[in-house]
Scaffold this active site. Sequence first.
Site, PDB file in Angstrom:
ATOM      1  N   LYS A  75       0.952  -1.272   0.050  1.00  0.00           N
ATOM      2  CA  LYS A  75      -0.105  -0.100   0.031  1.00  0.00           C
ATOM      3  C   LYS A  75       0.899   1.170  -0.016  1.00  0.00           C
ATOM      4  O   LYS A  75       0.749   1.918  -0.803  1.00  0.00           O
ATOM      5  CB  LYS A  75      -0.805   0.033   1.190  1.00  0.00           C
ATOM      6  CG  LYS A  75      -2.050  -1.007   1.094  1.00  0.00           C
ATOM      7  CD  LYS A  75      -3.170  -0.884   1.750  1.00  0.00           C
ATOM      8  CE  LYS A  75      -4.345  -1.578   1.172  1.00  0.00           C
ATOM      9  NZ  LYS A  75      -4.036  -3.319   1.747  1.00  0.00           N
ATOM     10  N   ARG A 155      -7.724  19.096  21.205  1.00  0.00           N
ATOM     11  CA  ARG A 155      -6.529  18.812  22.049  1.00  0.00           C
ATOM     12  C   ARG A 155      -5.941  20.107  22.543  1.00  0.00           C
ATOM     13  O   ARG A 155      -6.107  21.227  22.122  1.00  0.00           O
ATOM     14  CB  ARG A 155      -5.273  17.969  21.235  1.00  0.00           C
ATOM     15  CG  ARG A 155      -5.691  16.757  20.684  1.00  0.00           C
ATOM     16  CD  ARG A 155      -4.757  16.111  19.751  1.00  0.00           C
ATOM     17  NE  ARG A 155      -3.690  15.685  20.571  1.00  0.00           N
ATOM     18  CZ  ARG A 155      -3.599  14.636  21.056  1.00  0.00           C
ATOM     19  NH1 ARG A 155      -4.404  13.633  21.021  1.00  0.00           N
ATOM     20  NH2 ARG A 155      -2.553  14.369  21.844  1.00  0.00           N
ATOM     21  N   SER A 186       0.617  11.222  27.331  1.00  0.00           N
ATOM     22  CA  SER A 186       1.273  12.022  26.325  1.00  0.00           C
ATOM     23  C   SER A 186       2.263  13.092  26.754  1.00  0.00           C
ATOM     24  O   SER A 186       3.310  13.216  26.313  1.00  0.00           O
ATOM     25  CB  SER A 186       0.513  12.346  24.900  1.00  0.00           C
ATOM     26  OG  SER A 186      -0.664  13.426  25.755  1.00  0.00           O
ATOM     27  N   TYR A 187       1.711  13.651  27.877  1.00  0.00           N
ATOM     28  CA  TYR A 187       2.540  14.839  28.312  1.00  0.00           C
ATOM     29  C   TYR A 187       3.912  14.334  28.900  1.00  0.00           C
ATOM     30  O   TYR A 187       4.679  14.968  28.606  1.00  0.00           O
ATOM     31  CB  TYR A 187       1.793  15.464  29.674  1.00  0.00           C
ATOM     32  CG  TYR A 187       2.451  16.636  30.192  1.00  0.00           C
ATOM     33  CD1 TYR A 187       2.220  18.059  29.819  1.00  0.00           C
ATOM     34  CD2 TYR A 187       3.456  16.682  31.058  1.00  0.00           C
ATOM     35  CE1 TYR A 187       2.712  18.924  29.954  1.00  0.00           C
ATOM     36  CE2 TYR A 187       4.068  17.657  31.603  1.00  0.00           C
ATOM     37  CZ  TYR A 187       3.646  18.914  31.106  1.00  0.00           C
ATOM     38  OH  TYR A 187       4.579  20.163  31.241  1.00  0.00           O
ATOM     39  N   ARG A 192       7.975  11.231  22.474  1.00  0.00           N
ATOM     40  CA  ARG A 192       6.546  11.356  21.774  1.00  0.00           C
ATOM     41  C   ARG A 192       6.462  12.915  21.084  1.00  0.00           C
ATOM     42  O   ARG A 192       5.948  13.197  20.257  1.00  0.00           O
ATOM     43  CB  ARG A 192       5.392  10.884  22.195  1.00  0.00           C
ATOM     44  CG  ARG A 192       5.282   9.149  22.466  1.00  0.00           C
ATOM     45  CD  ARG A 192       4.541   8.963  23.551  1.00  0.00           C
ATOM     46  NE  ARG A 192       3.030   9.115  23.059  1.00  0.00           N
ATOM     47  CZ  ARG A 192       1.934   8.948  23.944  1.00  0.00           C
ATOM     48  NH1 ARG A 192       2.358   8.747  25.270  1.00  0.00           N
ATOM     49  NH2 ARG A 192       0.835   9.139  23.601  1.00  0.00           N
ATOM     50  N   ASP A 199      -5.548  14.477  26.754  1.00  0.00           N
ATOM     51  CA  ASP A 199      -6.427  14.686  28.245  1.00  0.00           C
ATOM     52  C   ASP A 199      -5.043  14.907  29.076  1.00  0.00           C
ATOM     53  O   ASP A 199      -3.918  15.107  28.700  1.00  0.00           O
ATOM     54  CB  ASP A 199      -7.356  13.595  28.435  1.00  0.00           C
ATOM     55  CG  ASP A 199      -6.388  12.435  28.423  1.00  0.00           C
ATOM     56  OD1 ASP A 199      -5.237  12.556  28.253  1.00  0.00           O
ATOM     57  OD2 ASP A 199      -6.830  11.344  28.977  1.00  0.00           O
ATOM     58  N   ASP A 201      -3.534  13.047  32.319  1.00  0.00           N
ATOM     59  CA  ASP A 201      -3.479  11.949  33.133  1.00  0.00           C
ATOM     60  C   ASP A 201      -2.613  11.913  34.329  1.00  0.00           C
ATOM     61  O   ASP A 201      -1.684  12.352  34.182  1.00  0.00           O
ATOM     62  CB  ASP A 201      -2.757  10.764  32.111  1.00  0.00           C
ATOM     63  CG  ASP A 201      -3.659  10.529  30.759  1.00  0.00           C
ATOM     64  OD1 ASP A 201      -4.806  10.047  30.707  1.00  0.00           O
ATOM     65  OD2 ASP A 201      -2.897  10.772  29.702  1.00  0.00           O
ATOM     66  N   ASP A 264      -8.055  12.359  33.700  1.00  0.00           N
ATOM     67  CA  ASP A 264      -8.296  11.021  34.295  1.00  0.00           C
ATOM     68  C   ASP A 264      -7.184  10.912  35.173  1.00  0.00           C
ATOM     69  O   ASP A 264      -6.307  11.467  35.484  1.00  0.00           O
ATOM     70  CB  ASP A 264      -7.577   9.923  33.297  1.00  0.00           C
ATOM     71  CG  ASP A 264      -8.512   9.925  31.913  1.00  0.00           C
ATOM     72  OD1 ASP A 264      -9.843  10.007  32.138  1.00  0.00           O
ATOM     73  OD2 ASP A 264      -8.145   9.361  30.955  1.00  0.00           O
ATOM     74  N   ASN A 287       3.139   0.142  24.771  1.00  0.00           N
ATOM     75  CA  ASN A 287       2.602  -0.823  25.824  1.00  0.00           C
ATOM     76  C   ASN A 287       2.450  -2.320  25.137  1.00  0.00           C
ATOM     77  O   ASN A 287       2.700  -3.108  25.719  1.00  0.00           O
ATOM     78  CB  ASN A 287       1.346  -0.328  26.354  1.00  0.00           C
ATOM     79  CG  ASN A 287       1.758   0.962  27.369  1.00  0.00           C
ATOM     80  OD1 ASN A 287       3.034   1.131  27.630  1.00  0.00           O
ATOM     81  ND2 ASN A 287       0.833   1.748  27.742  1.00  0.00           N
TER      82      ASN A 287
HETATM   83  N1  DCP Z   1      -3.158   3.266  27.357  1.00  0.00           N
HETATM   84  C1  DCP Z   1      -3.068   1.941  26.946  1.00  0.00           C
HETATM   85  N2  DCP Z   1      -4.033   1.365  26.095  1.00  0.00           N
HETATM   86  C2  DCP Z   1      -5.275   1.792  25.926  1.00  0.00           C
HETATM   87  C3  DCP Z   1      -5.316   3.271  26.471  1.00  0.00           C
HETATM   88  C4  DCP Z   1      -4.182   3.783  27.270  1.00  0.00           C
HETATM   89  O1  DCP Z   1      -1.750   1.215  27.086  1.00  0.00           O
HETATM   90  N3  DCP Z   1      -5.958   1.506  25.272  1.00  0.00           N
HETATM   91  C5  DCP Z   1      -2.168   3.829  28.189  1.00  0.00           C
HETATM   92  C6  DCP Z   1      -1.049   4.493  27.352  1.00  0.00           C
HETATM   93  C7  DCP Z   1      -1.349   5.833  27.393  1.00  0.00           C
HETATM   94  C8  DCP Z   1      -2.047   5.939  28.700  1.00  0.00           C
HETATM   95  O2  DCP Z   1      -2.544   4.803  29.189  1.00  0.00           O
HETATM   96  O3  DCP Z   1      -0.288   6.647  26.984  1.00  0.00           O
HETATM   97  C9  DCP Z   1      -2.771   7.136  28.727  1.00  0.00           C
HETATM   98  O4  DCP Z   1      -4.043   6.998  27.738  1.00  0.00           O
HETATM   99  P1  DCP Z   1      -4.568   8.117  27.199  1.00  0.00           P
HETATM  100  O5  DCP Z   1      -5.868   7.649  26.363  1.00  0.00           O
HETATM  101  O6  DCP Z   1      -4.524   9.496  27.790  1.00  0.00           O
HETATM  102  O7  DCP Z   1      -3.451   8.256  25.902  1.00  0.00           O
HETATM  103  P2  DCP Z   1      -2.225   9.382  25.851  1.00  0.00           P
HETATM  104  O8  DCP Z   1      -2.198  10.245  26.828  1.00  0.00           O
HETATM  105  O9  DCP Z   1      -1.075   8.530  25.334  1.00  0.00           O
HETATM  106  O10 DCP Z   1      -2.601  10.410  24.486  1.00  0.00           O
HETATM  107  P3  DCP Z   1      -3.566  11.512  24.602  1.00  0.00           P
HETATM  108  O11 DCP Z   1      -2.635  12.877  24.287  1.00  0.00           O
HETATM  109  O12 DCP Z   1      -4.396  11.434  23.195  1.00  0.00           O
HETATM  110  O13 DCP Z   1      -4.120  11.721  25.664  1.00  0.00           O
HETATM  111 MG    MG Z   2      -3.667  11.151  27.751  1.00  0.00          MG
HETATM  112 MN    MN Z   3      -6.327   9.541  29.487  1.00  0.00          MN
END
Ligand code: DCP
Ligand code: MG
Ligand code: MN
Length: 351
Positions: A75, A155, A186-187, A192, A199, A201, A264, A287
Site C-alpha cells: 500500500k 487537544r 502523552s504529556y 513522543r 487529556d 492523565d 483521568d 505498551n
Molecule cells: N493506554 C494503553 N492502552 C489503551 C489506552 C491507554 O496502554 N488502550 C495507556 C497508554 C497511554 C496512557 O494509558 O499513554 C494514557 O492514555 P490516554 O488515552 O490518555 O493516551 P495518551 O495520553 O497517550 O494520548 P492523548 O494525548 O491522546 O491523551
Molecule cells: Mg492522555
Molecule cells: Mn487519558
Amino acid sequence: IVDQKGGSSVCVNQDIVDKLSEVMAIHQARPTKDDMVRVQVYHRAIAALKRHPKRITNRDEAVNIMGIGSKTADKIEEIMVTGTLERLKRENLIDVKITSIFLGIYGVGQATAWRWFAMGCRTLKDVLTRAETKKIKLSEVQKIGIKYYDDINDRMPRAEAKEIFDRIKAIALKLDPKLFIEIMGSYRSASRGKADCGDIDILITRPTDDGRTHRGILRKLLRNLHEERIITEDLSIPEDLDDLENVYRGLCRRDEHSRHRRIDFLAVPWRSRGAALLYYTGDDIFNRSMRLKANKMGYSLNQRGLYAGVVRDPHDRTKKISEGNIVASEAEEEIFRILGDQQKYHGRNLM
Ligand code: DCP
Ligand code: MG
Ligand code: MN
C-alpha cells in the site's frame, strides 16, 4: 475524516501516514472482527512510520521497518507511485464519515455508532431528535459527550495541561504532603514530542514507610476540585472511591473562560508504582509491544507488575489458570532491565 487520536505532529512521511490513516478510519467505522484486526495493523504501521526519521523512497525500505508488514508495504508503494490508493477512490465512505462523527461522542462505541447510522441518523442533531422521541436512549455520559462534543475532541496545548496539573498538585499536597502525584500520558512521554495533549492523565500513590497510605485521598481531592470548579463533570466514578487502586474519568477546565478538557486519575498501591508509571506513560502501541515482548520471554506484564509463571488457558488466552509470581513492579527501571533495554528507543526519563 477525523483522526480520533488527533495526532497532530507532522513527520517526513506525512503524506503516507495520512493515506494509511484514511484506510484505518474505514475499518474503524465498520463492526466486523476482521475490520478490528486491520485497525490494529494500520495503527501499528502508522506509529512505526511516525517514528521513522527518514523519508521512505521504495517498498524495500518500508518492509524493513518493524511494525510494517508486506501488505502494508504494498500500500505504501502504491501511495508513493500514484499519490493515493485505488481503494480510497472506490469506497463509498458515507458510513465511515457518519460513524466517525458519532464515535467522537464520549461513551459511544462502534456498535452504537453503527446502530445509529443504520437507523438513519446522519448528524448529532438527528441523534438528539431521536432521543427526544425516545427512539434512542442516551446514557448520562453520552449526553455530556454531546454537550461538550467540540471541547472533548479538541487537544490542549501542553502549557494548559501543566497549568491545570500544577493547581491540582498544590491542592492534593495540602491534603497529604507525602502524596506522590505526577502527570503521565502523552504529556510525560518525551520521545513522543507532542505539542498537545488529548487529556490530562494523573497518577496518584503514596509511600507507606510511615504506615499510612493514600486511602481516601481521591475522594477528598475530587470533592475539592469540584468546589474549586476545576472539575466540571464526572464521566466515571469508581465504585469504591476508598480503594487504593482506582480509575476516575471526568472533565475539567482552567477557568470559566477556558474550554472543558478530559482528565483521568489513576490511583495505585505504592508497590505497583513502577508498573503503573510504565503503563500510564504509554503510548498504547509501545505498551502493546512491551507486553508482547514480555509474553515471548515467558512473563506477563500489566499495570500492576511483571509476573513470571503465569499459566493461561490454552483455549482462552485471556483466562489465567495460575496467577504466577511478581518479579518486578516497584521500579520502571527494573522492568526495563528484565525485558531488555527499550527505554533508549523510547526516550524516557525514568522516575
Ligand atoms: N493506554 C494503553 N492502552 C489503551 C489506552 C491507554 O496502554 N488502550 C495507556 C497508554 C497511554 C496512557 O494509558 O499513554 C494514557 O492514555 P490516554 O488515552 O490518555 O493516551 P495518551 O495520553 O497517550 O494520548 P492523548 O494525548 O491522546 O491523551
Ligand atoms: Mg492522555
Ligand atoms: Mn487519558
